[in-house]
Write an enzyme that holds these catalytic residues in place. Structure first.
Site, PDB file in Angstrom:
ATOM      1  N   PRO A 270       0.811  -1.230  -0.068  1.00  0.00           N
ATOM      2  CA  PRO A 270      -0.064   0.045  -0.056  1.00  0.00           C
ATOM      3  C   PRO A 270       0.671   1.311   0.033  1.00  0.00           C
ATOM      4  CG  PRO A 270      -0.660  -1.492   1.960  1.00  0.00           C
ATOM      5  CD  PRO A 270       0.418  -1.959   1.223  1.00  0.00           C
TER       6      PRO A 270
ATOM      7  N   GLU B  15       2.168  -8.219   7.917  1.00  0.00           N
ATOM      8  CA  GLU B  15       2.340  -6.556   8.101  1.00  0.00           C
ATOM      9  C   GLU B  15       3.212  -5.938   7.212  1.00  0.00           C
ATOM     10  OE1 GLU B  15       0.122  -4.682  10.220  1.00  0.00           O
ATOM     11  OE2 GLU B  15      -0.868  -6.669  10.083  1.00  0.00           O
TER      12      GLU B  15
ATOM     13  N   ARG C 278      -3.427  -7.645 -21.509  1.00  0.00           N
ATOM     14  CA  ARG C 278      -4.288  -7.297 -22.486  1.00  0.00           C
ATOM     15  C   ARG C 278      -3.745  -6.335 -23.358  1.00  0.00           C
ATOM     16  NH1 ARG C 278      -7.911  -3.797 -21.580  1.00  0.00           N
ATOM     17  NH2 ARG C 278      -9.581  -4.869 -22.225  1.00  0.00           N
TER      18      ARG C 278
ATOM     19  N   ASP D 231      -9.044   2.139 -25.108  1.00  0.00           N
ATOM     20  CA  ASP D 231      -9.627   2.029 -23.881  1.00  0.00           C
ATOM     21  C   ASP D 231      -9.701   3.359 -22.985  1.00  0.00           C
ATOM     22  OD1 ASP D 231     -10.494  -0.913 -23.577  1.00  0.00           O
ATOM     23  OD2 ASP D 231      -8.586  -1.326 -23.328  1.00  0.00           O
TER      24      ASP D 231
HETATM   25  N1  ADE Z   1      -0.869  -5.247  -0.169  1.00  0.00           N
HETATM   26  C1  ADE Z   1      -1.660  -4.950   0.769  1.00  0.00           C
HETATM   27  N2  ADE Z   1      -2.636  -4.071   0.314  1.00  0.00           N
HETATM   28  C2  ADE Z   1      -2.314  -3.687  -0.963  1.00  0.00           C
HETATM   29  C3  ADE Z   1      -2.764  -2.573  -1.785  1.00  0.00           C
HETATM   30  N3  ADE Z   1      -3.686  -1.934  -1.559  1.00  0.00           N
HETATM   31  N4  ADE Z   1      -2.030  -2.769  -3.053  1.00  0.00           N
HETATM   32  C4  ADE Z   1      -0.835  -3.373  -3.185  1.00  0.00           C
HETATM   33  N5  ADE Z   1      -0.403  -4.451  -2.536  1.00  0.00           N
HETATM   34  C5  ADE Z   1      -0.955  -4.460  -1.327  1.00  0.00           C
END
Ligand code: ADE
Length: 228
Positions: free
Chosen positions: A89, A116, A154, A169
């Site tokens: 994230p 984590e 794709r 697209d």
């Molecule tokens: N691992 C956990 N959450 C994630 C996300 N939003 N994007 C990529 N990998 C992740």
């Protein structure tokens, strides 16, 4: 194009890769997908891949030890070490532009974490391209890897039928408009009719309506795309 997926759960990808367009892309040789289980590089008798964080706190951290040797071994399987993507994230947010950038690579390694996250030394030693698929937290990188794999494959010429690939697209380079409304038979359903112009046979008028519809929908739903 070669994909090497590095994960603790290769089974998650099985049915996903064995259906529809992806299955076809694999069978026709447009993409080659290999799996590498991080646990195979664990070196204690319990095959440990995670541990408690130094300094305390909740959850478990993926250990540097099996992860780095695993990735290095996969890189060394071929002359081209490939482009290493790590899902987190904290990464740059994935979009169509990044998919267009990544489809230029010959080989991509997709490193999926669990728990984590990874020990910081995984990042320091491997210098991966950190990618997030959005501002929400998943249980691991596997679903993110599927998203990225699908959006890249794709774009490979030939993977989609001509009909689909001819279409430009939304979100692709040079196209910041959403798609227009689509209709197929029947002409009327529960009192809702297909816009008359689409039945007119006048291609010029149809094109005009489609463009107008795309602009209106983008203005209404994603005005941010028009600002870019
Ligand atoms: N691992 C956990 N959450 C994630 C996300 N939003 N994007 C990529 N990998 C992740």
């Amino acid at each position: 194009m070669q994909f090497d997926i590095i994960t603790l759960f290769p089974g998650i990808f099985e049915s996903y890769l064995s259906e529809s367009i992806l299955r076809n892309a694999v069978e026709k040789g447009y993409i080659h997908v290999r799996f590498h289980n991080i646990r195979d590089w664990a070196n204690d008798k319990h095959l440990t891949v995670d541990d408690r964080p130094f300094g305390g706190g909740p959850g478990m951290v993926m250990k540097v030890d099996p992860v780095v040797p695993c990735v290095e071994a996969v890189q060394q399987m071929e002359e081209d070490p490939g482009h290493l993507v790590l899902f987190t994230p904290q990464g740059r947010t994935f979009n169509q532009r990044i998919a267009e950038e990544l489809v230029q690579e010959k080989r991509i390694l997709l490193l999926c974490g669990r728990y984590e996250g990874f020990d910081q030394r995984v990042y320091d030693l491997l210098r991966p391209d950190e990618i997030s698929i959005g501002d929400y937290v998943l249980n691991g990188g596997e679903v993110a890897a599927m998203v990225v794999l699908e959006s890249i494959m794709r774009l490979i010429p030939g993977v989609l039928g001509d009909e689909d690939s001819a279409k430009v697209d939304s979100f692709s380079e040079g196209n910041r408009l959403l798609e227009e409304e689509q209709y197929t038979r029947p002409r009327e359903y529960r009192g809702l009719s297909v816009p008359e112009v689409l039945l007119s046979g006048n291609h010029q008028e149809v094109d005009k309506w489609r463009m107008q519809n795309r602009i209106e929908r983008t203005q209404e739903r994603r005005p941010d795309l028009l600002d870019q």
